[in-house]
Design a protein around this motif. Structure first.
Motif, PDB file in Angstrom:
ATOM      1  N   LEU A 239       6.349   4.644  -7.035  1.00  0.00           N
ATOM      2  CA  LEU A 239       7.202   3.634  -6.400  1.00  0.00           C
ATOM      3  C   LEU A 239       8.265   4.260  -5.513  1.00  0.00           C
ATOM      4  N   GLY A 240       8.772   5.427  -5.893  1.00  0.00           N
ATOM      5  CA  GLY A 240       9.851   6.029  -5.125  1.00  0.00           C
ATOM      6  C   GLY A 240      10.443   7.218  -5.838  1.00  0.00           C
ATOM      7  N   ASP A 241      11.252   7.979  -5.101  1.00  0.00           N
ATOM      8  CA  ASP A 241      11.841   9.205  -5.632  1.00  0.00           C
ATOM      9  C   ASP A 241      13.079   8.893  -6.477  1.00  0.00           C
ATOM     10  N   PRO A 242      13.705   9.906  -7.080  1.00  0.00           N
ATOM     11  CA  PRO A 242      14.861   9.639  -7.957  1.00  0.00           C
ATOM     12  C   PRO A 242      16.033   8.967  -7.264  1.00  0.00           C
ATOM     13  N   LEU A 243      16.272   9.251  -5.982  1.00  0.00           N
ATOM     14  CA  LEU A 243      17.361   8.580  -5.276  1.00  0.00           C
ATOM     15  C   LEU A 243      17.064   7.090  -5.141  1.00  0.00           C
ATOM     16  N   ILE A 244      15.821   6.764  -4.813  1.00  0.00           N
ATOM     17  CA  ILE A 244      15.407   5.361  -4.722  1.00  0.00           C
ATOM     18  C   ILE A 244      15.568   4.682  -6.081  1.00  0.00           C
ATOM     19  N   ALA A 245      15.170   5.391  -7.158  1.00  0.00           N
ATOM     20  CA  ALA A 245      15.286   4.821  -8.502  1.00  0.00           C
ATOM     21  C   ALA A 245      16.746   4.580  -8.877  1.00  0.00           C
ATOM     22  N   SER A 246      17.635   5.508  -8.493  1.00  0.00           N
ATOM     23  CA  SER A 246      19.055   5.330  -8.833  1.00  0.00           C
ATOM     24  C   SER A 246      19.655   4.177  -8.035  1.00  0.00           C
ATOM     25  N   GLU A 247      19.263   4.009  -6.773  1.00  0.00           N
ATOM     26  CA  GLU A 247      19.757   2.881  -5.988  1.00  0.00           C
ATOM     27  C   GLU A 247      19.201   1.560  -6.526  1.00  0.00           C
ATOM     28  N   PHE A 248      17.978   1.613  -7.035  1.00  0.00           N
ATOM     29  CA  PHE A 248      17.339   0.453  -7.641  1.00  0.00           C
ATOM     30  C   PHE A 248      18.168  -0.071  -8.810  1.00  0.00           C
ATOM     31  N   ILE A 249      18.502   0.805  -9.746  1.00  0.00           N
ATOM     32  CA  ILE A 249      19.239   0.355 -10.930  1.00  0.00           C
ATOM     33  C   ILE A 249      20.692   0.041 -10.582  1.00  0.00           C
ATOM     34  N   ASN A 250      21.271   0.753  -9.604  1.00  0.00           N
ATOM     35  CA  ASN A 250      22.654   0.466  -9.211  1.00  0.00           C
ATOM     36  C   ASN A 250      22.786  -0.929  -8.603  1.00  0.00           C
ATOM     37  N   SER A 251      21.736  -1.379  -7.900  1.00  0.00           N
ATOM     38  CA  SER A 251      21.792  -2.710  -7.300  1.00  0.00           C
ATOM     39  C   SER A 251      21.790  -3.798  -8.378  1.00  0.00           C
ATOM     40  N   TRP A 252      21.125  -3.526  -9.503  1.00  0.00           N
ATOM     41  CA  TRP A 252      21.216  -4.457 -10.630  1.00  0.00           C
ATOM     42  C   TRP A 252      22.655  -4.517 -11.146  1.00  0.00           C
ATOM     43  N   GLY A 253      23.315  -3.365 -11.204  1.00  0.00           N
ATOM     44  CA  GLY A 253      24.707  -3.331 -11.627  1.00  0.00           C
ATOM     45  C   GLY A 253      25.610  -4.145 -10.711  1.00  0.00           C
TER      46      GLY A 253
ATOM     47  N   LYS B 163      15.084   8.375   7.998  1.00  0.00           N
ATOM     48  CA  LYS B 163      15.384   7.358   9.007  1.00  0.00           C
ATOM     49  C   LYS B 163      15.027   5.950   8.551  1.00  0.00           C
ATOM     50  N   ASN B 164      14.022   5.799   7.684  1.00  0.00           N
ATOM     51  CA  ASN B 164      13.634   4.436   7.317  1.00  0.00           C
ATOM     52  C   ASN B 164      14.595   3.868   6.280  1.00  0.00           C
ATOM     53  N   ASN B 165      14.601   2.553   6.178  1.00  0.00           N
ATOM     54  CA  ASN B 165      15.497   1.862   5.254  1.00  0.00           C
ATOM     55  C   ASN B 165      14.744   1.228   4.097  1.00  0.00           C
ATOM     56  N   ASP B 166      13.552   1.731   3.804  1.00  0.00           N
ATOM     57  CA  ASP B 166      12.775   1.188   2.696  1.00  0.00           C
ATOM     58  C   ASP B 166      13.552   1.326   1.395  1.00  0.00           C
ATOM     59  N   ILE B 167      13.488   0.290   0.570  1.00  0.00           N
ATOM     60  CA  ILE B 167      14.174   0.358  -0.715  1.00  0.00           C
ATOM     61  C   ILE B 167      13.247   0.857  -1.812  1.00  0.00           C
ATOM     62  N   ILE B 168      11.976   1.088  -1.489  1.00  0.00           N
ATOM     63  CA  ILE B 168      11.111   1.864  -2.361  1.00  0.00           C
ATOM     64  C   ILE B 168      10.342   2.850  -1.495  1.00  0.00           C
ATOM     65  N   GLY B 169       9.810   3.909  -2.124  1.00  0.00           N
ATOM     66  CA  GLY B 169       9.064   4.929  -1.384  1.00  0.00           C
ATOM     67  C   GLY B 169       9.596   6.319  -1.668  1.00  0.00           C
ATOM     68  N   ASN B 170       8.755   7.322  -1.482  1.00  0.00           N
ATOM     69  CA  ASN B 170       9.113   8.717  -1.747  1.00  0.00           C
ATOM     70  C   ASN B 170       9.472   9.425  -0.449  1.00  0.00           C
TER      71      ASN B 170
ATOM     72  N   ASN C  27       0.837  -1.198   0.000  1.00  0.00           N
ATOM     73  CA  ASN C  27       0.000   0.000   0.000  1.00  0.00           C
ATOM     74  C   ASN C  27       0.873   1.249   0.000  1.00  0.00           C
ATOM     75  N   PRO C  28       0.942   1.964  -1.121  1.00  0.00           N
ATOM     76  CA  PRO C  28       1.727   3.199  -1.159  1.00  0.00           C
ATOM     77  C   PRO C  28       1.240   4.199  -0.109  1.00  0.00           C
ATOM     78  N   GLY C  29       2.196   4.961   0.450  1.00  0.00           N
ATOM     79  CA  GLY C  29       1.838   5.995   1.410  1.00  0.00           C
ATOM     80  C   GLY C  29       1.272   7.226   0.730  1.00  0.00           C
ATOM     81  N   ALA C  30       0.897   8.195   1.533  1.00  0.00           N
ATOM     82  CA  ALA C  30       0.264   9.400   0.994  1.00  0.00           C
ATOM     83  C   ALA C  30       1.200  10.163   0.068  1.00  0.00           C
ATOM     84  N   LEU C  31       2.488  10.281   0.434  1.00  0.00           N
ATOM     85  CA  LEU C  31       3.427  10.989  -0.441  1.00  0.00           C
ATOM     86  C   LEU C  31       3.634  10.231  -1.750  1.00  0.00           C
ATOM     87  N   ASP C  32       3.599   8.912  -1.689  1.00  0.00           N
ATOM     88  CA  ASP C  32       3.688   8.126  -2.914  1.00  0.00           C
ATOM     89  C   ASP C  32       2.500   8.436  -3.826  1.00  0.00           C
ATOM     90  N   LEU C  33       1.303   8.467  -3.247  1.00  0.00           N
ATOM     91  CA  LEU C  33       0.098   8.725  -4.040  1.00  0.00           C
ATOM     92  C   LEU C  33       0.106  10.133  -4.630  1.00  0.00           C
TER      93      LEU C  33
END
Length: 434
Positions: A160-174, A288-295, A29-35
């Motif tokens: 799904l998440g902000d640009p930093l989350i997106a960059s960490e997402f693709i970097n983990s594939w690398g 503070k949170n360690n979510d790997i997705i989210g805004n 369930n996406p949070g309010a900022l995600d929505l």
């Protein structure tokens, strides 16, 4: 004029998802900022020369993704709506869309074109809807250039998440491509948030409510929008800082100085009405949170005041306002979203003229065979009529006097672009090579 059909061709579609099956009845369930970001989409294109792409087969790419998506299984789900109408993700392993194509030019020839409208050919422009259950929130596009180089296009639904989350997402594939283990835990799907105490009935300034868009998550614009990008060298940024601050050591960072100049240039072009209120988005240093997705972007309004004339304001005053006078509106945005149980439609980028500080993104940390990208291009689809300015790093090695070069992408009404480019040239931000 370059014919788009002849540039990128032989397009093939498939899907790729987690190698391990996700349990049934898993929902996120996406949070309010995600929505609040659901009508926005990140489009990122990474360019690698042939040395990095040598022996890089589609099979190798997909094999790494099978492992990768075991951690990011939420991104492989599909959106649904609850009985109340609130969107959620059913984690059903439907997968990300995978697109392969070829390009008739070499990578260097492509980069020399500098026709930014063509970059849409290198990443999917698909949005979510009108059928939620068939719309992947993540799409990849691999384009092979005739020189052996490649581009990797990421299309990322901002919900799904902000640009930093997106960059960490693709970097983990690398990391997986380079046989490095991931030291991370899978994202635990969020439950439906508990309703908080009712807030004021007033909507925030930095997010705008619009008429319902239904299940086709695309922002309706009243103006035709255009995209233009340019590189700022470290020498140009040093000159800009000296122009605004002189010999003073009490300077704002380069981002605020640059945005102050662009703010004033836009105000000279857009006189009715002048953009007296702007939005600044930047990453939260206190996350503070360690979510790997989210805004987690800080979303601030900066108000010049009704009596303020932006074109007459000193640039140092505008830069200081951008750095010090922003009011964080995240709580107000969350309250506005939750008042309607997450059903109403809002947008952030372009609700006001929006400056997005992407300095902390790790776009150039993606590595293939030890090689970092030659160039990374970023834009946002779904920007409102007031426009957005994205500022992000130039490749390392372009530092002079401690100031890094930057790359700027502007998404603004098409009718404003010619005069704005003239203003940018007058003020030393745009040179003929751009």
């Amino acid at each position: 004029m370059v014919l788009e059909e002849s540039l990128v061709h032989d397009v093939r579609l498939s899907s790729v998802g987690p190698g391990q099956a996700t349990e049934s009845d898993v929902f996120h369930n996406p949070g309010a900022l995600d929505l609040a970001m659901k009508l926005h989409y990140l489009r990122v294109v990474y360019f690698f020369h042939s040395e990095a792409a040598q022996d890089l087969t589609i099979m190798k790419i997909k094999d790494a993704m099978f492992t990768w998506f075991n951690y990011y299984f939420i991104t492989c789900g599909r959106f649904r709506r609850s009985d109340s109408g609130r969107p959620f993700i059913k984690c059903n392993d439907c997968g990300a869309r995978f697109i392969e194509a070829n390009c008739s030019k070499t990578l260097d020839e492509w980069l020399a074109i500098k026709d930014w409208s063509l970059y849409k050919l290198l990443s999917s422009n698909q949005v979510i809807g009108p059928e939620l259950s068939f719309s992947p929130p993540v799409l990849f596009q691999i384009v092979k250039f005739k020189c052996g180089g490649i581009s990797l296009g990421l299309s990322w639904a901002h919900i799904l998440g902000d640009p930093l989350i997106a960059s960490e997402f693709i970097n983990s594939w690398g990391q997986i491509m380079n046989n490095l283990g991931l030291k991370m835990v899978s994202n635990i799907p969020r439950s439906v948030p508990e309703p908080g105490p009712p807030g004021p009935q007033k909507d925030p300034i930095s997010a705008k409510r619009i008429d319902p868009v239904g299940d086709h998550w695309i922002l309706p614009n009243n103006k035709k929008m255009d995209t233009f990008s340019f590189h700022l060298t470290s020498s140009q940024l040093n000159y800009l800082q000296a122009q605004i601050w002189g010999p003073s050591l009490d300077q704002t960072p380069a981002f605020e100085s640059l945005c102050a100049m662009i703010w004033r240039c836009v105000a000279r072009v857009r006189t009715k009405p002048e953009p007296k209120t702007v939005t600044v988005c930047r990453f939260d240093p206190n996350k503070k949170n360690n979510d790997i997705i989210g805004n987690n972007l800080v979303i601030c309004k900066v108000e010049g005041g009704s009596e303020c004339c932006i074109v007459d304001k000193d640039l140092s005053v505008l830069a200081s306002m951008l750095e010090n006078e922003g009011v964080d509106e995240r709580q107000q945005i969350e309250e506005a979203i939750e008042r309607d149980q997450g059903v109403s439609d809002f947008y952030v980028y372009g609700a006001n003229l929006t400056f997005v500080d992407l300095e902390k993104t790790n776009f150039y940390d993606l590595q293939l065979k030890g090689h970092t990208p030659t160039f990374v291009y970023l834009t946002i689809q779904g920007v409102g009529d007031e426009g957005a300015i994205l500022v992000y790093p130039w490749p390392q090695g372009s530092t002079k006097n401690g100031v890094h070069g930057k790359f700027v992408t502007m998404i603004l009404p098409e009718e404003e672009m010619p005069n704005l480019k003239s203003e940018l040239k007058i003020n030393g931000l745009l040179i003929e090579d751009n």
